[in-house]
Design a protein around this motif. Structure first.
Motif, mmCIF file in Angstrom:
data_model
loop_
_atom_site.group_PDB
_atom_site.id
_atom_site.type_symbol
_atom_site.label_atom_id
_atom_site.label_comp_id
_atom_site.label_asym_id
_atom_site.label_seq_id
_atom_site.Cartn_x
_atom_site.Cartn_y
_atom_site.Cartn_z
ATOM 1 N N THR A 170 0.832 -1.210 0.000
ATOM 2 C CA THR A 170 0.000 0.000 0.000
ATOM 3 C C THR A 170 0.868 1.261 0.000
ATOM 4 O OG1 THR A 170 -0.202 0.118 2.416
ATOM 5 C CG2 THR A 170 -1.829 -1.206 1.232
ATOM 6 N N ASP A 212 -1.779 6.153 1.636
ATOM 7 C CA ASP A 212 -2.848 5.245 2.048
ATOM 8 C C ASP A 212 -3.547 5.806 3.289
ATOM 9 O OD1 ASP A 212 -4.493 3.121 2.671
ATOM 10 O OD2 ASP A 212 -2.874 1.833 3.385
ATOM 11 N N GLY A 234 -6.277 4.176 4.559
ATOM 12 C CA GLY A 234 -7.094 3.084 5.080
ATOM 13 C C GLY A 234 -6.822 2.791 6.538
ATOM 14 N N ARG A 288 -8.260 -0.318 7.998
ATOM 15 C CA ARG A 288 -8.200 -1.774 8.093
ATOM 16 C C ARG A 288 -8.525 -2.280 9.500
ATOM 17 N NH1 ARG A 288 -4.676 -0.158 4.485
ATOM 18 N NH2 ARG A 288 -3.033 0.243 5.976
ATOM 19 N N LEU A 313 -13.219 8.062 1.828
ATOM 20 C CA LEU A 313 -12.205 7.088 1.426
ATOM 21 C C LEU A 313 -12.778 6.132 0.383
ATOM 22 C CD1 LEU A 313 -10.637 6.124 4.874
ATOM 23 C CD2 LEU A 313 -10.122 8.073 3.406
ATOM 24 N N TYR A 372 -9.383 -1.956 -4.804
ATOM 25 C CA TYR A 372 -9.699 -3.194 -4.109
ATOM 26 C C TYR A 372 -9.778 -4.364 -5.089
ATOM 27 C CZ TYR A 372 -12.598 -6.788 -1.990
ATOM 28 O OH TYR A 372 -13.101 -7.990 -1.557
ATOM 29 N N ARG A 377 -6.432 2.844 0.439
ATOM 30 C CA ARG A 377 -7.602 3.673 0.152
ATOM 31 C C ARG A 377 -7.148 5.115 -0.047
ATOM 32 N NH1 ARG A 377 -9.028 0.193 4.210
ATOM 33 N NH2 ARG A 377 -10.845 -1.152 3.863
#
Length: 254
Positions: free
Chosen positions: A30, A34, A36, A38, A105, A233, A246
């Motif tokens: 990533t 990024d 994200g 998670r 996001l 994704y 993301r």
């Protein structure tokens, strides 16, 4: 590397940006900007720095608010910045407060940024296929109108998302949209047997225009096809990668 910011011509007078993966400090699969989580509750140093860089590239000095996105049609109205530990479970936001940066996001879903500058109201939505058909953009428009916006004055831009050429779905998926509205068949193109390709961007833009939004701009950028610039994704899944990033799309009042 500087932060990669794509702006919509229609939102030229509004601080905003559709950001990609370039310009961040995340490493590994990533690598880049990024945003994200998670499933993590705490913001680590890499995520904190990426968030700082993202805001600085679009609306320096403002406070970023994001959501716990759940692929719904829910929109919340913000009267103050959202505490990161108490992010609302929703997929869209509206506000009339100048100190807030709204952040959405995505990693193939469509980010939508909206503004009525005359009313001083902005919105942002995460429109995956579930939220799109469920009416997440309609909910965002309604929330903006409750703050004084006029949908005929609203300007909306649909940012980088998976394009029809990259988005193969099965016939059951297609039937769900065509059962909702027979005219939705225009957003599908035949593919291999039992499958079609879906135009998510076109469908979201259609929903905005059908709701009476005055100006709608679609940027036409495919997250799946451009691995150097965007997280995806579906691409990560097809490649068997262990993780995916993301990107964030941001908007604030002038």
């Amino acid at each position: 590397m500087t932060v990669d910011v794509t702006r919509a011509r229609a939102l030229a007078d509004v601080p905003h940006g559709f950001l990609g993966r370039r310009g961040g400090v995340s490493t590994g699969v990533t690598e880049g900007l990024d945003l994200g989580r998670r499933g993590q509750d705490d913001i680590g140093p890499e995520l904190a720095e990426n968030r700082r860089r993202a805001v600085a590239a679009v609306a320096p000095g403002r406070t970023l608010s994001t959501l716990y996105q759940v692929h719904s049609a829910e929109c919340v109205t913000l009267s103050a910045p959202v505490d990161d530990g108490a992010r609302p479970h929703a997929d869209a936001m509206a506000t009339d407060r100048p100190n807030i940066v709204l952040g959405i996001l995505t990693a193939d879903c469509a980010p939508v940024l909206l503004a009525d500058t005359a009313a001083g109201v902005i919105g942002a939505a995460h429109a995956g296929w579930k939220g799109a058909i469920g009416g997440v953009t309609d909910a965002t428009i309604a929330a903006m109108e409750a703050l004084g916006a006029d949908r005929a004055r609203i300007v909306a831009a649909v940012g980088p998302c998976i394009a029809r050429a990259s988005y193969e779905v099965d016939d059951a998926f297609r039937a769900r949209f065509e059962d909702a509205d027979r005219e939705n068949e225009r957003f599908f193109a035949d593919a291999r047997a039992g499958h079609a390709r879906f135009d998510l961007e076109g469908y979201v833009a259609h929903r905005l225009a059908a709701a009476g939004v005055g100006t709608v701009e679609a940027l036409g950028l495919d997250t799946y096809a451009d691995a150097a610039r965007f997280y995806s994704y579906r691409r990560a899944t097809h490649r068997g990668e262990a993780d995916y990033g993301r990107q964030v799309s941001l908007i604030a009042l002038p």
